[in-house]
Write an enzyme that holds these catalytic residues in place. Structure first.
Site, PDB file in Angstrom:
ATOM      1  N   ASP A  94       0.859  -1.184   0.000  1.00 51.15           N
ATOM      2  CA  ASP A  94       0.000   0.000   0.000  1.00 51.15           C
ATOM      3  C   ASP A  94       0.902   1.243   0.000  1.00 51.15           C
ATOM      4  O   ASP A  94       1.804   1.353   0.838  1.00 51.15           O
ATOM      5  CB  ASP A  94      -0.865  -0.062   1.281  1.00 51.15           C
ATOM      6  CG  ASP A  94      -2.015   0.916   1.273  1.00 51.15           C
ATOM      7  OD1 ASP A  94      -2.403   1.376   0.185  1.00 51.15           O
ATOM      8  OD2 ASP A  94      -2.535   1.204   2.375  1.00 51.15           O
ATOM      9  N   HIS A  95       0.669   2.157  -0.924  1.00 50.95           N
ATOM     10  CA  HIS A  95       1.424   3.418  -0.983  1.00 50.95           C
ATOM     11  C   HIS A  95       2.947   3.266  -1.051  1.00 50.95           C
ATOM     12  O   HIS A  95       3.672   3.872  -0.251  1.00 50.95           O
ATOM     13  CB  HIS A  95       1.080   4.331   0.202  1.00 50.95           C
ATOM     14  CG  HIS A  95      -0.310   4.862   0.145  1.00 50.95           C
ATOM     15  ND1 HIS A  95      -0.708   5.828  -0.737  1.00 50.95           N
ATOM     16  CD2 HIS A  95      -1.418   4.514   0.843  1.00 50.95           C
ATOM     17  CE1 HIS A  95      -1.993   6.075  -0.582  1.00 50.95           C
ATOM     18  NE2 HIS A  95      -2.461   5.286   0.371  1.00 50.95           N
ATOM     19  N   ASP A 116       2.619   5.023  -5.528  1.00 44.96           N
ATOM     20  CA  ASP A 116       1.848   6.256  -5.347  1.00 44.96           C
ATOM     21  C   ASP A 116       2.707   7.471  -5.663  1.00 44.96           C
ATOM     22  O   ASP A 116       3.480   7.944  -4.832  1.00 44.96           O
ATOM     23  CB  ASP A 116       1.333   6.332  -3.903  1.00 44.96           C
ATOM     24  CG  ASP A 116       0.580   7.632  -3.635  1.00 44.96           C
ATOM     25  OD1 ASP A 116       0.395   8.435  -4.577  1.00 44.96           O
ATOM     26  OD2 ASP A 116       0.181   7.849  -2.478  1.00 44.96           O
ATOM     27  N   HIS A 190      -8.083   9.597   4.004  1.00 40.98           N
ATOM     28  CA  HIS A 190      -7.414   8.675   4.925  1.00 40.98           C
ATOM     29  C   HIS A 190      -7.707   9.007   6.396  1.00 40.98           C
ATOM     30  O   HIS A 190      -7.907  10.166   6.737  1.00 40.98           O
ATOM     31  CB  HIS A 190      -5.899   8.726   4.712  1.00 40.98           C
ATOM     32  CG  HIS A 190      -5.461   8.108   3.407  1.00 40.98           C
ATOM     33  ND1 HIS A 190      -4.675   8.763   2.506  1.00 40.98           N
ATOM     34  CD2 HIS A 190      -5.704   6.890   2.875  1.00 40.98           C
ATOM     35  CE1 HIS A 190      -4.440   7.972   1.466  1.00 40.98           C
ATOM     36  NE2 HIS A 190      -5.056   6.829   1.656  1.00 40.98           N
ATOM     37  N   ASN A 277     -10.276   0.106   0.043  1.00 42.94           N
ATOM     38  CA  ASN A 277      -9.293  -0.004   1.125  1.00 42.94           C
ATOM     39  C   ASN A 277      -9.893   0.360   2.472  1.00 42.94           C
ATOM     40  O   ASN A 277     -10.488   1.433   2.632  1.00 42.94           O
ATOM     41  CB  ASN A 277      -8.127   0.961   0.872  1.00 42.94           C
ATOM     42  CG  ASN A 277      -7.255   0.535  -0.290  1.00 42.94           C
ATOM     43  OD1 ASN A 277      -7.554  -0.427  -0.988  1.00 42.94           O
ATOM     44  ND2 ASN A 277      -6.168   1.240  -0.491  1.00 42.94           N
TER      45      ASN A 277
END
Ligand SMILES: [Zn+2]
Length: 333
Positions: A94-95, A116, A190, A277
């Site tokens: 992730d990221h 990202d 987020h 997510n």
């Protein structure tokens, strides 16, 4: 160098194709601890759902990259032990914020990575995304890239403001990067404080914050430009009020925490959005259960005593998301 196929993991390609055709979305749950991993696997097996287990850079720093990789391998074996013959589990970064980090994860058995570059200038984002895609595709690892900026805080990823994805850029971006899926910004955010009170309205009955709606018009534009292309939503926890209330009741302090209403996620899951997510909801479910347990049993100090209800509470939340929100249950095989 380990290939994910040797670990029993799968990439996202087939999964996404089926999710778009079937009008549902695959859950992408972040994990850092054994209890989270167990709860994710139990929930996926019980509901016969494919699942993406994702690891952020912060998780790698917290738990150690090697341990997380073995936990994912263990997740596959555990799913089989629980009776799932062919589990469909993705281990996803992730990221990822650099080519090197993405490469490192691919080399240690990840089946999917996100690069990202959304905070970079457009051409720079394309250049590094392309580099990651070229390396990943050599090993049949799928790549998620991002266009548009989400607000909020997630580990080291933080932005004050959001910028919606510009639909006019998506064809050029997807074509030139060769990415397998695209994370977009349409108003998700987020963390557990997705919106400031001044961005929200208040429900006159309950006094609770009501967040602004997602930009479904932007999503529709993007779908028109890229028909059938897998779209990803980050920052899609709904911040369940009952967990926030439990935390606050037992000594916590989370005033005005607010997330994305589940009916909006359900609507998104029926579109080209095929990966949603969820991280904060797991954190809240775990913390709420631990706070409640410890407040009610001040004489207990064995971590198993309070982590067991925490694991149960997370599992309940994961099953709810799979069955009632994303619709990915009974989609194996
Ligand atoms: Zn994210």
């Amino acid at each position: 160098m380990v290939n994910y196929k040797d670990l029993g993991l799968v990439n996202t390609r087939e999964m996404f194709k089926k999710a778009i055709a079937g009008g549902y979305a695959i859950p992408a749950f972040n994990f850092n601890t054994m209890e989270q991993m167990q709860a994710i696997v139990q929930a996926a097996v019980e509901t016969k759902s494919p699942v993406i287990m994702q690891v952020s850079k912060g998780a790698r720093n917290y738990a150690n990259a090697t341990i997380l990789r073995y936990m994912a391998e263990g997740a596959v074996a555990y799913a089989k032990e629980l009776g799932c013959e062919k589990p469909e589990i993705v281990l996803h970064l992730d990221h990822g914020d650099s080519f090197e980090l993405c490469k490192d994860c691919i080399d240690m058995g990840f089946s999917s990575v996100m690069y990202d570059g959304s905070s970079l200038p457009y051409e720079e984002n394309i250049k590094i995304s392309r580099q990651v895609v070229e390396y990943a595709h050599k090993y049949d690892v799928t790549v998620e890239c991002e266009l548009g900026v989400l607000a909020g805080v997630e580990d080291e990823v933080a932005s004050e403001v959001s910028h919606y994805t510009k639909p006019e850029e998506v064809i050029d971006f997807a074509t030139r990067t060769g990415c397998d899926s695209l994370a977009i910004s349409i108003g998700t955010s987020h963390g557990a404080y997705k919106f400031k009170p001044e961005q929200c309205t208040r429900d006159p009955k309950t006094g609770k914050l009501v967040p602004p709606p997602l930009a479904f018009d932007v999503l529709a534009e993007i779908e028109k430009k890229l028909p059938g292309f897998p779209i990803v939503l980050h920052g899609s926890s709904s911040v369940p009020q009952e967990e926030v209330d439990t935390i606050n009741q037992y000594g916590g302090k989370l005033p005005d925490a607010v997330g994305i209403p589940e009916e909006q996620l359900r609507k998104a899951a029926k579109s080209a959005v095929c990966k949603i997510n969820i991280d904060s909801d797991s954190r809240l479910a775990m913390t709420a259960a631990i706070r409640k347990y410890l407040a009610e049993h001040p004489d207990h100090f064995d971590p198993r005593q309070y982590l067991k209800p925490a694991r149960e509470n997370m599992k309940k939340m994961y099953i709810h998301k799979i069955v009632d929100v994303l619709g990915s249950d009974n989609k194996l095989g």
